[in-house]
Design a protein around this motif. Structure first.
Motif, short mmCIF file in Angstrom:
data_model
loop_
_atom_site.label_atom_id
_atom_site.label_comp_id
_atom_site.label_asym_id
_atom_site.label_seq_id
_atom_site.Cartn_x
_atom_site.Cartn_y
_atom_site.Cartn_z
N PHE A 24 -4.61 8.37 4.73
CA PHE A 24 -3.51 9.05 4.04
C PHE A 24 -3.50 10.52 4.41
O PHE A 24 -4.49 11.07 4.91
N ALA A 30 1.87 10.33 -1.13
CA ALA A 30 2.75 10.45 0.03
C ALA A 30 2.76 9.20 0.87
O ALA A 30 3.34 9.17 1.97
N GLY A 31 2.12 8.13 0.36
CA GLY A 31 2.03 6.89 1.12
C GLY A 31 0.70 6.81 1.86
O GLY A 31 0.01 7.82 2.04
N ALA A 33 -1.87 4.10 4.71
CA ALA A 33 -2.08 2.91 5.54
C ALA A 33 -3.42 2.31 5.17
O ALA A 33 -4.35 3.03 4.79
N GLU A 46 0.80 -1.11 5.17
CA GLU A 46 1.23 0.23 4.80
C GLU A 46 1.98 0.22 3.47
O GLU A 46 2.62 -0.77 3.12
N VAL A 47 1.88 1.34 2.76
CA VAL A 47 2.63 1.55 1.53
C VAL A 47 3.33 2.89 1.67
O VAL A 47 2.68 3.90 1.96
N SER A 48 4.66 2.91 1.46
CA SER A 48 5.43 4.14 1.64
C SER A 48 5.40 4.99 0.37
O SER A 48 5.04 4.53 -0.72
N GLU A 49 5.83 6.23 0.52
CA GLU A 49 5.91 7.13 -0.63
C GLU A 49 6.89 6.60 -1.67
O GLU A 49 6.64 6.68 -2.88
N ASP A 50 7.99 6.04 -1.20
CA ASP A 50 8.99 5.48 -2.12
C ASP A 50 8.41 4.34 -2.93
O ASP A 50 8.70 4.21 -4.13
N GLU A 51 7.58 3.52 -2.30
CA GLU A 51 6.97 2.40 -3.02
C GLU A 51 6.01 2.90 -4.10
O GLU A 51 5.93 2.33 -5.19
N ARG A 53 6.20 5.82 -5.68
CA ARG A 53 6.99 6.40 -6.77
C ARG A 53 7.67 5.31 -7.58
O ARG A 53 7.76 5.41 -8.83
N LEU A 120 0.53 -4.95 -1.04
CA LEU A 120 1.16 -4.73 0.25
C LEU A 120 0.97 -5.95 1.15
O LEU A 120 0.02 -6.72 0.98
#
Length: 228
Positions: A24, A30-31, A33, A46-51, A53, A120
């Motif tokens: 990270f 901020a997401g 991997a 991976e996990v995104s910042e949007d996920e 939030r 994920l």
């Protein structure tokens, strides 16, 4: 990117140890991997910042608190990067992996009830052997670092104990010296007081041996009724 490697147990397959690495930038909010290996096969996700939030909003918790729980669950120990309170020692986290190794999920156990923190999808690593060796190497390096750190802390703790024992010994000596000084001062005070009392008695005795003065003689005659 920061990569943290740890060994975990998966609740759905507790007999097999897994190596987990989380990469990270800044903090997990901020997401991030994720790389996972059972020593033979390896997977990425991976996990995104949007996920992150979206999950925090879904749980109706502040982003900072949610990121801290993610840090404790996926990395373990210490303070989440970017601040926040230290997680309580009673917090417990668990992991699950589907039988087809396609989905990885992580939970926080609250009062015996698992609270889903996220999941994920996993993809097989293109070079599983290389990734597995890398994860194991990082884990061994981390373990070596922790052992060295533990050795330094043990030595520091030993020195602190020695300093503590030395300070206690000095305090005991000071207390003993103070008690001795107090006894000596009291003995000297008693001696001086007795000497003064003896001197006063001596002066009183000497004064009583002096002949009476004219005024004293007159007073005595007055008391006896003698004429002038």
């Amino acid at each position: 990117m920061s990569g943290e490697v740890r060994q975990i147990a998966v609740a759905t397959d507790p007999r097999i140890p897994y190596f987990l690495r989380v990469d990270f930038a800044g903090n997990l909010g901020a997401g991030f991997a994720l790389a996972l290996s059972d020593g033979i096969s390896a997977w990425n996700g991976e996990v995104s910042e949007d996920e992150v939030r979206r999950k925090a909003n879904e749980m109706e918790v502040p982003m900072e608190s949610f990121v801290e729980d993610l840090h404790q669950a996926l990395i373990g120990g210490g303070r989440a990067r970017g601040g926040g309170r230290r997680a309580r020692d009673v917090d417990i986290y668990s992991f699950e992996l589907t039988l087809d190794r396609r989905q990885f999920s992580y939970h926080k156990i609250c009062g015996g009830v698992p609270v889903h923190l996220g999941s994920l999808k996993l993809q097989p690593a293109p070079h599983p052997s290389a990734l597995t060796r890398e994860l194991i190497g990082q884990s061994l390096k981390r373990n070596s670092h922790l052992m060295k750190e533990n050795s330094l802390l043990s030595e520091e703790n030993r020195k602190l104990k020695e300093d503590h024992a030395h300070i206690l010994q000095e305090l005991e000596h000071q207390v003993q010296d103070k008690e001795t000084m107090t006894r000596d001062l009291y003995a000297r005070f008693v001696l001086v007081l007795n000497e003064k009392k003896a001197k006063i008695r001596s002066l009183q005795d000497a004064l009583s041996q002096l002949p009476p003065t004219a005024s004293v003689q007159k007073k005595q005659r007055d008391q006896q009724g003698e004429p002038f």
